[in-house]
Design a protein around this motif. Structure first.
Motif, PDB file in Angstrom:
ATOM      1  N   UNK A  40     -10.297  13.465 -13.734  1.00  0.00           N
ATOM      2  CA  UNK A  40      -9.510  12.241 -13.658  1.00  0.00           C
ATOM      3  C   UNK A  40      -8.684  12.063 -12.395  1.00  0.00           C
ATOM      4  N   UNK A  41      -8.922  12.908 -11.395  1.00  0.00           N
ATOM      5  CA  UNK A  41      -8.177  12.798 -10.146  1.00  0.00           C
ATOM      6  C   UNK A  41      -9.002  12.037  -9.112  1.00  0.00           C
ATOM      7  N   UNK A  42      -8.389  11.732  -7.990  1.00  0.00           N
ATOM      8  CA  UNK A  42      -9.027  10.952  -6.935  1.00  0.00           C
ATOM      9  C   UNK A  42      -9.199  11.808  -5.687  1.00  0.00           C
ATOM     10  N   UNK A  43     -10.375  11.737  -5.069  1.00  0.00           N
ATOM     11  CA  UNK A  43     -10.602  12.401  -3.785  1.00  0.00           C
ATOM     12  C   UNK A  43     -10.306  11.370  -2.694  1.00  0.00           C
ATOM     13  N   UNK A  44      -9.257  11.626  -1.918  1.00  0.00           N
ATOM     14  CA  UNK A  44      -8.851  10.688  -0.867  1.00  0.00           C
ATOM     15  C   UNK A  44      -9.368  11.103   0.504  1.00  0.00           C
ATOM     16  N   UNK A  45      -9.865  12.337   0.593  1.00  0.00           N
ATOM     17  CA  UNK A  45     -10.391  12.823   1.870  1.00  0.00           C
ATOM     18  C   UNK A  45     -11.329  13.987   1.588  1.00  0.00           C
ATOM     19  N   UNK A  46     -12.480  13.962   2.237  1.00  0.00           N
ATOM     20  CA  UNK A  46     -13.407  15.107   2.158  1.00  0.00           C
ATOM     21  C   UNK A  46     -14.025  15.299   3.533  1.00  0.00           C
ATOM     22  N   UNK A  47     -13.973  16.543   3.994  1.00  0.00           N
ATOM     23  CA  UNK A  47     -14.526  16.823   5.310  1.00  0.00           C
ATOM     24  C   UNK A  47     -14.977  18.265   5.396  1.00  0.00           C
ATOM     25  N   UNK A  48     -15.595  18.579   6.513  1.00  0.00           N
ATOM     26  CA  UNK A  48     -16.046  19.920   6.810  1.00  0.00           C
ATOM     27  C   UNK A  48     -15.527  20.284   8.194  1.00  0.00           C
ATOM     28  N   UNK A  49     -14.963  21.477   8.319  1.00  0.00           N
ATOM     29  CA  UNK A  49     -14.422  21.957   9.598  1.00  0.00           C
ATOM     30  C   UNK A  49     -15.003  23.326   9.916  1.00  0.00           C
ATOM     31  N   UNK A  50     -15.122  23.650  11.212  1.00  0.00           N
ATOM     32  CA  UNK A  50     -15.460  25.027  11.558  1.00  0.00           C
ATOM     33  C   UNK A  50     -14.266  25.926  11.264  1.00  0.00           C
ATOM     34  N   UNK A  51     -14.509  27.221  11.177  1.00  0.00           N
ATOM     35  CA  UNK A  51     -13.435  28.172  10.875  1.00  0.00           C
ATOM     36  C   UNK A  51     -12.609  28.419  12.133  1.00  0.00           C
ATOM     37  N   UNK A  52     -11.864  27.408  12.519  1.00  0.00           N
ATOM     38  CA  UNK A  52     -10.981  27.443  13.690  1.00  0.00           C
ATOM     39  C   UNK A  52      -9.561  27.190  13.214  1.00  0.00           C
ATOM     40  N   UNK A  53      -8.703  28.203  13.255  1.00  0.00           N
ATOM     41  CA  UNK A  53      -7.351  28.076  12.699  1.00  0.00           C
ATOM     42  C   UNK A  53      -6.560  26.861  13.190  1.00  0.00           C
ATOM     43  N   UNK A  54      -6.632  26.538  14.469  1.00  0.00           N
ATOM     44  CA  UNK A  54      -5.877  25.390  14.974  1.00  0.00           C
ATOM     45  C   UNK A  54      -6.316  24.092  14.320  1.00  0.00           C
ATOM     46  N   UNK A  55      -7.616  23.925  14.116  1.00  0.00           N
ATOM     47  CA  UNK A  55      -8.122  22.719  13.470  1.00  0.00           C
ATOM     48  C   UNK A  55      -7.728  22.682  11.995  1.00  0.00           C
ATOM     49  N   UNK A  56      -7.768  23.831  11.351  1.00  0.00           N
ATOM     50  CA  UNK A  56      -7.415  23.902   9.927  1.00  0.00           C
ATOM     51  C   UNK A  56      -5.944  23.553   9.729  1.00  0.00           C
ATOM     52  N   UNK A  57      -5.053  24.184  10.481  1.00  0.00           N
ATOM     53  CA  UNK A  57      -3.623  23.910  10.303  1.00  0.00           C
ATOM     54  C   UNK A  57      -3.290  22.472  10.660  1.00  0.00           C
ATOM     55  N   UNK A  58      -3.894  21.945  11.715  1.00  0.00           N
ATOM     56  CA  UNK A  58      -3.626  20.555  12.101  1.00  0.00           C
ATOM     57  C   UNK A  58      -4.028  19.593  10.994  1.00  0.00           C
ATOM     58  N   UNK A  59      -5.195  19.815  10.382  1.00  0.00           N
ATOM     59  CA  UNK A  59      -5.643  18.912   9.320  1.00  0.00           C
ATOM     60  C   UNK A  59      -4.784  19.058   8.067  1.00  0.00           C
TER      61      UNK A  59
END
Length: 164
Positions: A40-59
């Protein structure tokens, strides 16, 4: 225990961390989306990222304003490229230590001692609940079915209650 008053639909952001998958081959992301929406929840964003810490923390920081819950899948193992744990743990204001502990207990019951290789982690970043899960579809299903979905509405209600 799920409190009836805590069953408010939540906004989820789903992030798969992988250097090899695409959105078309992202089975773990599909499982996350199926279970979250099925509850019953809503997905407001779905994506795929490489395992790069800077990109992960920024997102994660970017999504804290638009999502109540962020679920990441992948990058929690022990290989050189598995860096999601470090990226996610660095942005958490509060750790939910019990999440990782319980996940490993449940995993141990299914896969034995290999469960110790998981660095699944959960916590709070700002006013957003964040969970970082292993990348296998089975691990994602286990975490969502047994731990996250039964308690996430209550967690969100508690977090909202204590906002200043």
């Amino acid at each position: 225990m799920v409190h009836k008053h805590d069953r408010t639909p939540l906004r989820f952001a789903l992030i798969t961390i992988s250097d090899t998958r695409t959105l078309e081959t992202d089975k773990s992301g599909d499982v996350m989306e199926e279970l979250v929406c099925g509850d019953g929840h809503q997905v407001v964003h779905r994506t795929l990222l490489p395992d790069e810490p800077d990109q992960i923390t920024a997102l994660v920081f970017q999504l804290t304003g638009s999502a109540d819950v962020i679920c990441l899948s992948g990058g929690t193992g022990i290989s050189h490229r598995d860096r999601s744990y470090e990226a996610v743990a660095a942005v958490l204001d509060k750790m939910l230590s019990g999440f990782g502990e319980l996940f490993r207990i449940l995993s141990y019951e299914e896969i034995g001692a290999a469960a110790m290789l998981s660095r699944a982690v959960g916590g709070i970043c700002g006013n957003t609940i964040v969970f970082s899960l292993p990348g296998s579809p089975h691990a994602v299903r286990l975490a969502l079915d047994k731990l996250i979905l039964p308690q996430v509405s209550h967690l969100a209600a508690e977090l909202k209650k204590h906002r200043i």
